[in-house]
Scaffold this motif. Structure first.
Motif, PDB file in Angstrom:
ATOM      1  N   LEU A  96      -5.771   2.183  86.658  1.00 33.23           N
ATOM      2  CA  LEU A  96      -4.743   1.221  86.263  1.00 33.23           C
ATOM      3  C   LEU A  96      -4.366   1.317  84.794  1.00 33.23           C
ATOM      4  CD1 LEU A  96      -5.384  -2.051  88.249  1.00 33.23           C
ATOM      5  CD2 LEU A  96      -3.771  -0.207  88.675  1.00 33.23           C
ATOM      6  N   ASP A  97      -5.302   1.742  83.944  1.00 34.51           N
ATOM      7  CA  ASP A  97      -4.937   1.911  82.536  1.00 34.51           C
ATOM      8  C   ASP A  97      -3.860   2.975  82.398  1.00 34.51           C
ATOM      9  OD1 ASP A  97      -6.648  -0.048  81.600  1.00 34.51           O
ATOM     10  OD2 ASP A  97      -8.329   1.342  81.438  1.00 34.51           O
ATOM     11  N   ARG A  98      -3.954   4.012  83.200  1.00 34.33           N
ATOM     12  CA  ARG A  98      -2.927   5.058  83.186  1.00 34.33           C
ATOM     13  C   ARG A  98      -1.594   4.507  83.659  1.00 34.33           C
ATOM     14  NH1 ARG A  98      -5.307  10.886  85.042  1.00 34.33           N
ATOM     15  NH2 ARG A  98      -6.665  11.154  83.245  1.00 34.33           N
ATOM     16  N   LEU A  99      -1.601   3.666  84.677  1.00 34.61           N
ATOM     17  CA  LEU A  99      -0.363   3.070  85.157  1.00 34.61           C
ATOM     18  C   LEU A  99       0.284   2.249  84.052  1.00 34.61           C
ATOM     19  CD1 LEU A  99       1.753   2.430  87.279  1.00 34.61           C
ATOM     20  CD2 LEU A  99       0.253   0.603  88.120  1.00 34.61           C
ATOM     21  N   GLY A 100      -0.500   1.481  83.348  1.00 34.58           N
ATOM     22  CA  GLY A 100       0.035   0.697  82.237  1.00 34.58           C
ATOM     23  C   GLY A 100       0.668   1.572  81.185  1.00 34.58           C
ATOM     24  N   GLU A 101       0.031   2.675  80.874  1.00 34.69           N
ATOM     25  CA  GLU A 101       0.586   3.595  79.879  1.00 34.69           C
ATOM     26  C   GLU A 101       1.881   4.237  80.383  1.00 34.69           C
ATOM     27  OE1 GLU A 101      -0.397   4.095  76.715  1.00 34.69           O
ATOM     28  OE2 GLU A 101      -1.780   2.445  77.094  1.00 34.69           O
ATOM     29  N   ILE A 102       1.936   4.555  81.671  1.00 35.49           N
ATOM     30  CA  ILE A 102       3.157   5.137  82.233  1.00 35.49           C
ATOM     31  C   ILE A 102       4.286   4.114  82.188  1.00 35.49           C
ATOM     32  CG2 ILE A 102       4.213   5.954  84.384  1.00 35.49           C
ATOM     33  CD1 ILE A 102       1.489   7.362  84.921  1.00 35.49           C
ATOM     34  N   MET A 103       3.984   2.846  82.509  1.00 38.11           N
ATOM     35  CA  MET A 103       5.008   1.810  82.423  1.00 38.11           C
ATOM     36  C   MET A 103       5.508   1.674  80.984  1.00 38.11           C
ATOM     37  SD  MET A 103       3.877  -1.186  85.124  1.00 38.11           S
ATOM     38  CE  MET A 103       2.377  -1.626  84.266  1.00 38.11           C
ATOM     39  N   ASN A 104       4.655   2.025  80.024  1.00 41.73           N
ATOM     40  CA  ASN A 104       5.037   2.000  78.609  1.00 41.73           C
ATOM     41  C   ASN A 104       5.602   3.341  78.150  1.00 41.73           C
ATOM     42  OD1 ASN A 104       4.368  -0.689  77.994  1.00 41.73           O
ATOM     43  ND2 ASN A 104       2.206  -0.154  77.870  1.00 41.73           N
ATOM     44  N   ASP A 105       6.003   4.188  79.105  1.00 38.12           N
ATOM     45  CA  ASP A 105       6.680   5.473  78.860  1.00 38.12           C
ATOM     46  C   ASP A 105       5.801   6.582  78.327  1.00 38.12           C
ATOM     47  OD1 ASP A 105       9.137   4.638  79.839  1.00 38.12           O
ATOM     48  OD2 ASP A 105       9.711   3.765  77.918  1.00 38.12           O
ATOM     49  N   ASN A 106       4.503   6.534  78.550  1.00 38.79           N
ATOM     50  CA  ASN A 106       3.621   7.646  78.215  1.00 38.79           C
ATOM     51  C   ASN A 106       3.399   8.483  79.470  1.00 38.79           C
ATOM     52  OD1 ASN A 106       3.217   6.806  75.511  1.00 38.79           O
ATOM     53  ND2 ASN A 106       1.749   5.283  76.232  1.00 38.79           N
ATOM     54  N   GLU A 107       3.100   9.756  79.307  1.00 36.57           N
ATOM     55  CA  GLU A 107       2.900  10.665  80.440  1.00 36.57           C
ATOM     56  C   GLU A 107       1.409  10.960  80.633  1.00 36.57           C
ATOM     57  OE1 GLU A 107       5.218  11.826  82.523  1.00 36.57           O
ATOM     58  OE2 GLU A 107       6.789  10.744  81.447  1.00 36.57           O
ATOM     59  N   PHE A 108       1.020  11.185  81.886  1.00 37.40           N
ATOM     60  CA  PHE A 108      -0.356  11.510  82.221  1.00 37.40           C
ATOM     61  C   PHE A 108      -0.396  12.554  83.315  1.00 37.40           C
ATOM     62  CE2 PHE A 108      -1.109   7.549  80.074  1.00 37.40           C
ATOM     63  CZ  PHE A 108      -2.291   7.795  79.400  1.00 37.40           C
ATOM     64  N   PRO A 109      -1.528  13.260  83.461  1.00 38.47           N
ATOM     65  CA  PRO A 109      -1.620  14.285  84.514  1.00 38.47           C
ATOM     66  C   PRO A 109      -1.671  13.667  85.910  1.00 38.47           C
ATOM     67  CG  PRO A 109      -3.721  14.027  83.390  1.00 38.47           C
ATOM     68  CD  PRO A 109      -2.730  13.175  82.654  1.00 38.47           C
ATOM     69  N   VAL A 110      -1.403  14.496  86.882  1.00 43.42           N
ATOM     70  CA  VAL A 110      -1.437  14.112  88.285  1.00 43.42           C
ATOM     71  C   VAL A 110      -2.892  14.061  88.743  1.00 43.42           C
ATOM     72  CG1 VAL A 110      -0.659  14.800  90.585  1.00 43.42           C
ATOM     73  CG2 VAL A 110       0.806  15.203  88.605  1.00 43.42           C
ATOM     74  N   GLU A 111      -3.232  13.062  89.584  1.00 46.63           N
ATOM     75  CA  GLU A 111      -4.600  12.892  90.071  1.00 46.63           C
ATOM     76  C   GLU A 111      -4.664  12.926  91.588  1.00 46.63           C
ATOM     77  OE1 GLU A 111      -6.155   9.149  88.764  1.00 46.63           O
ATOM     78  OE2 GLU A 111      -6.449   9.830  86.712  1.00 46.63           O
ATOM     79  N   ASN A 112      -5.854  13.239  92.093  1.00 45.08           N
ATOM     80  CA  ASN A 112      -6.214  13.063  93.492  1.00 45.08           C
ATOM     81  C   ASN A 112      -6.654  11.615  93.679  1.00 45.08           C
ATOM     82  OD1 ASN A 112      -5.968  15.752  94.622  1.00 45.08           O
ATOM     83  ND2 ASN A 112      -7.652  16.313  93.250  1.00 45.08           N
ATOM     84  N   PRO A 113      -6.838  11.166  94.935  1.00 51.64           N
ATOM     85  CA  PRO A 113      -7.308   9.802  95.157  1.00 51.64           C
ATOM     86  C   PRO A 113      -8.628   9.485  94.457  1.00 51.64           C
ATOM     87  CG  PRO A 113      -6.496  10.701  97.203  1.00 51.64           C
ATOM     88  CD  PRO A 113      -6.493  11.822  96.185  1.00 51.64           C
ATOM     89  N   ASP A 114      -9.502  10.478  94.294  1.00 54.80           N
ATOM     90  CA  ASP A 114     -10.796  10.237  93.662  1.00 54.80           C
ATOM     91  C   ASP A 114     -10.721  10.242  92.127  1.00 54.80           C
ATOM     92  OD1 ASP A 114     -10.539  12.910  92.974  1.00 54.80           O
ATOM     93  OD2 ASP A 114     -12.214  13.588  94.219  1.00 54.80           O
ATOM     94  N   GLY A 115      -9.519  10.427  91.568  1.00 53.78           N
ATOM     95  CA  GLY A 115      -9.347  10.414  90.123  1.00 53.78           C
ATOM     96  C   GLY A 115      -9.428  11.770  89.455  1.00 53.78           C
ATOM     97  N   SER A 116      -9.782  12.809  90.205  1.00 57.12           N
ATOM     98  CA  SER A 116      -9.837  14.150  89.621  1.00 57.12           C
ATOM     99  C   SER A 116      -8.417  14.695  89.454  1.00 57.12           C
ATOM    100  CB  SER A 116     -10.665  15.087  90.503  1.00 57.12           C
ATOM    101  OG  SER A 116     -10.081  15.203  91.788  1.00 57.12           O
ATOM    102  N   ASN A 117      -8.225  15.552  88.462  1.00 56.92           N
ATOM    103  CA  ASN A 117      -6.901  16.118  88.202  1.00 56.92           C
ATOM    104  C   ASN A 117      -6.511  17.104  89.289  1.00 56.92           C
ATOM    105  OD1 ASN A 117      -6.610  14.659  85.872  1.00 56.92           O
ATOM    106  ND2 ASN A 117      -7.222  16.319  84.526  1.00 56.92           N
ATOM    107  N   ARG A 118      -5.209  17.194  89.554  1.00 56.17           N
ATOM    108  CA  ARG A 118      -4.679  18.188  90.490  1.00 56.17           C
ATOM    109  C   ARG A 118      -3.362  18.690  89.948  1.00 56.17           C
ATOM    110  NH1 ARG A 118      -0.421  16.810  93.704  1.00 56.17           N
ATOM    111  NH2 ARG A 118       0.053  14.617  93.946  1.00 56.17           N
ATOM    112  N   ASN A 119      -2.893  19.800  90.470  1.00 57.40           N
ATOM    113  CA  ASN A 119      -1.615  20.352  90.056  1.00 57.40           C
ATOM    114  C   ASN A 119      -0.472  19.612  90.736  1.00 57.40           C
ATOM    115  OD1 ASN A 119      -2.773  22.363  88.454  1.00 57.40           O
ATOM    116  ND2 ASN A 119      -2.987  23.739  90.196  1.00 57.40           N
ATOM    117  N   ALA A 120       0.616  19.424  90.006  1.00 56.58           N
ATOM    118  CA  ALA A 120       1.804  18.803  90.582  1.00 56.58           C
ATOM    119  C   ALA A 120       2.411  19.745  91.618  1.00 56.58           C
ATOM    120  CB  ALA A 120       2.821  18.506  89.482  1.00 56.58           C
ATOM    121  N   LEU A 121       3.033  19.175  92.638  1.00 53.30           N
ATOM    122  CA  LEU A 121       3.679  19.994  93.662  1.00 53.30           C
ATOM    123  C   LEU A 121       4.921  20.681  93.111  1.00 53.30           C
ATOM    124  CD1 LEU A 121       3.440  17.569  96.710  1.00 53.30           C
ATOM    125  CD2 LEU A 121       2.057  19.597  96.265  1.00 53.30           C
TER     126      LEU A 121
END
Length: 163
Positions: free
Chosen positions: A129-154
């Protein structure tokens, strides 16, 4: 951390995941985010005759217009919901930030809605949720899997801000 700025969001979801929508809104509020949800959830239902699809489409399009961030709550059956895919396409056509959040309890095999695969942005696990808050504030973050690990964007999507 208190965030006084109001964030207008639209939370697209499968109707049977409404409890998770309420939980998401509560968790954002507890994190100090002032969130106004413009989507249809159990807090807005009234017992009436179901309107035809054109009326529903027009209503959803208008509600998405008010949102600065479009959130797709991704559960086990979200990918199969016609209205979820339609809402994602509407959000894309309006230039909205499209964020996917995997519902609590989702695993890495949960399928993304087809429209999300084409137009979606960042995906994140339920505990990000901290990442969601940052995105709502126009910051960018990497794509995640459901478990929170990073994954490549499609897909690589170029976002352009109009001034």
């Amino acid at each position: 951390m208190e965030n006084k700025k109001r964030h207008n969001v639209f939370i697209s979801h499968h109707g049977l995941d409404d409890d998770k929508v309420q939980s998401l809104k509560g968790r954002l509020k507890n994190k100090g985010y002032n969130v106004c949800n413009y989507s249809v959830d159990s807090t807005k239902h009234t017992e009436r005759k179901r309107p035809d699809d054109k009326v529903i489409h027009r209503y959803l399009r208008r509600q998405i217009t008010w949102a600065g961030t479009f959130i797709c709550l991704i559960g086990e059956q979200t990918h199969s919901r016609k209205w979820v895919n339609d809402e994602i396409r509407m959000a894309h056509s309006q230039g909205k930030k499209i964020v996917g959040i995997f519902a609590h309890g989702s695993n890495n095999s949960v399928e993304l809605p087809e429209a999300y695969k084409k137009y979606g942005g960042v995906t994140m696990g339920w505990n990000s949720l901290d990442r969601l808050g940052e995105i709502m504030n126009d910051n960018e973050f990497p794509v995640e899997n459901p478990d929170g690990s990073n994954r490549n964007a499609l897909y690589k999507i170029a976002r352009v801000k109009c001034t």
